[in-house]
Design a protein around this motif. Structure first.
Motif, mmCIF file in Angstrom:
data_model
loop_
_atom_site.group_PDB
_atom_site.id
_atom_site.type_symbol
_atom_site.label_atom_id
_atom_site.label_comp_id
_atom_site.label_asym_id
_atom_site.label_seq_id
_atom_site.Cartn_x
_atom_site.Cartn_y
_atom_site.Cartn_z
ATOM 1 N N ARG A 83 0.843 -1.194 0.000
ATOM 2 C CA ARG A 83 0.000 0.000 0.000
ATOM 3 C C ARG A 83 0.883 1.251 0.000
ATOM 4 O O ARG A 83 1.834 1.345 0.775
ATOM 5 N N PRO A 84 0.570 2.222 -0.841
ATOM 6 C CA PRO A 84 1.398 3.433 -0.902
ATOM 7 C C PRO A 84 1.219 4.304 0.336
ATOM 8 O O PRO A 84 0.142 4.350 0.929
ATOM 9 N N SER A 85 2.278 4.995 0.691
ATOM 10 C CA SER A 85 2.221 5.956 1.793
ATOM 11 C C SER A 85 1.617 7.259 1.277
ATOM 12 O O SER A 85 1.388 7.427 0.071
ATOM 13 N N THR A 86 1.370 8.193 2.175
ATOM 14 C CA THR A 86 0.841 9.495 1.752
ATOM 15 C C THR A 86 1.829 10.204 0.828
ATOM 16 O O THR A 86 1.427 10.879 -0.123
ATOM 17 N N SER A 121 -6.248 12.674 2.213
ATOM 18 C CA SER A 121 -7.658 12.309 2.347
ATOM 19 C C SER A 121 -7.912 10.903 1.834
ATOM 20 O O SER A 121 -8.609 10.111 2.485
ATOM 21 N N PHE A 122 -7.356 10.575 0.673
ATOM 22 C CA PHE A 122 -7.546 9.230 0.129
ATOM 23 C C PHE A 122 -6.885 8.184 1.023
ATOM 24 O O PHE A 122 -7.440 7.103 1.236
ATOM 25 N N TYR A 123 -5.716 8.498 1.540
ATOM 26 C CA TYR A 123 -5.013 7.553 2.415
ATOM 27 C C TYR A 123 -5.862 7.227 3.644
ATOM 28 O O TYR A 123 -6.027 6.064 4.010
ATOM 29 N N GLU A 124 -6.420 8.262 4.260
ATOM 30 C CA GLU A 124 -7.257 8.055 5.448
ATOM 31 C C GLU A 124 -8.550 7.327 5.087
ATOM 32 O O GLU A 124 -9.021 6.465 5.839
ATOM 33 N N HIS A 146 -12.924 0.747 -3.322
ATOM 34 C CA HIS A 146 -12.341 1.887 -4.036
ATOM 35 C C HIS A 146 -10.833 1.827 -3.848
ATOM 36 O O HIS A 146 -10.343 1.839 -2.719
ATOM 37 N N GLY A 147 -10.121 1.749 -4.960
ATOM 38 C CA GLY A 147 -8.667 1.603 -4.881
ATOM 39 C C GLY A 147 -7.919 2.715 -5.581
ATOM 40 O O GLY A 147 -8.454 3.801 -5.829
ATOM 41 N N LEU A 148 -6.677 2.422 -5.937
ATOM 42 C CA LEU A 148 -5.796 3.428 -6.526
ATOM 43 C C LEU A 148 -6.320 3.954 -7.856
ATOM 44 O O LEU A 148 -6.123 5.118 -8.188
ATOM 45 N N ARG A 149 -6.986 3.093 -8.615
ATOM 46 C CA ARG A 149 -7.492 3.551 -9.909
ATOM 47 C C ARG A 149 -8.463 4.711 -9.724
ATOM 48 O O ARG A 149 -8.459 5.664 -10.511
ATOM 49 N N ASP A 150 -9.286 4.644 -8.687
ATOM 50 C CA ASP A 150 -10.230 5.730 -8.417
ATOM 51 C C ASP A 150 -9.492 6.999 -7.996
ATOM 52 O O ASP A 150 -9.879 8.109 -8.369
#
Length: 205
Positions: A83-86, A121-124, A146-150
């Motif tokens: 999972r990517p970090s902020t 915001s997406f990370y949280e 909802h993942g990275l593509r979104d």
């Protein structure tokens, strides 16, 4: 799903025909890229394995937000990204922005700050989504629904809007872009909008 399977078969047949029509013998391996490798797409099984001891004539690269079943993983090289970090998300957002506004070498501070807030915001949101999926009995939340593509599409929408309006964008346009990409169920957009409004300093109505 059936339509996607048909497309995969047609693509496979076309690649095989192209390979056989080569007058000059070369070591050419056609590649089919599937943007979403669904577990129900059983047609992949025949494309991923050799038949009758003959080497497969086509290569398949599949991308998926979902964990694959063992039947597919055993037939391929499986690469799982952490999972990517902020900071990862922010840097990706910046590169997407630069890709759309090709004449920009250095981002304006206001744009970089906005991309940072959206990334956080997406990370949280993603963390909350996966935690809720473990305890939700009503199945409103699903892990990685909802993942990275979104997230990428959200950044693209905002970057396009910024490029058209001299790096100015309204809070309404930001929330509208979020709604467009995160309204897959009844609760996801509301949660993301709540986090975004907090980061942007907006009052909840």
């Amino acid at each position: 799903i059936f339509k996607k399977a048909q497309q995969s078969l047609k693509s496979n047949e076309k690649n095989n025909q192209n390979q056989k029509s080569q007058e000059v013998k070369q070591e050419i391996i056609p590649v089919v890229i599937l943007d979403e490798t669904n577990n129900r797409l059983k047609i992949l099984h025949s494309l991923l394995e050799s038949t009758h001891g003959k080497q497969q004539e086509i290569a398949v690269v599949g991308i998926s937000n979902w964990a694959l079943d063992p039947a597919k993983m055993n037939r391929a090289i499986y690469l799982s990204r952490p999972r990517p970090s902020t900071e990862d998300l922010k840097q990706t957002a910046i590169e997407i922005f630069k890709g759309i506004q090709k004449d920009v070498n250095e981002l304006p501070v206001i744009v970089e700050d906005l991309l940072d807030k959206i990334s956080v915001s997406f990370y949280e949101f993603s963390k909350f989504q996966n935690e809720q999926a473990k305890i939700d009995q009503n199945l409103e939340w699903r892990s990685d629904f909802h993942g990275l593509r979104d997230f990428y599409n959200l950044i693209k929408s905002i970057a396009i809007n910024l490029s058209k309006n001299k790096n100015q964008i309204s809070n309404y346009a930001i929330l509208k872009a979020a709604q467009r990409n995160f309204s897959g169920n009844s609760v996801s957009y509301e949660k993301l909008a709540s986090i975004l409004m907090e980061k942007l300093g907006l009052e909840k109505k």
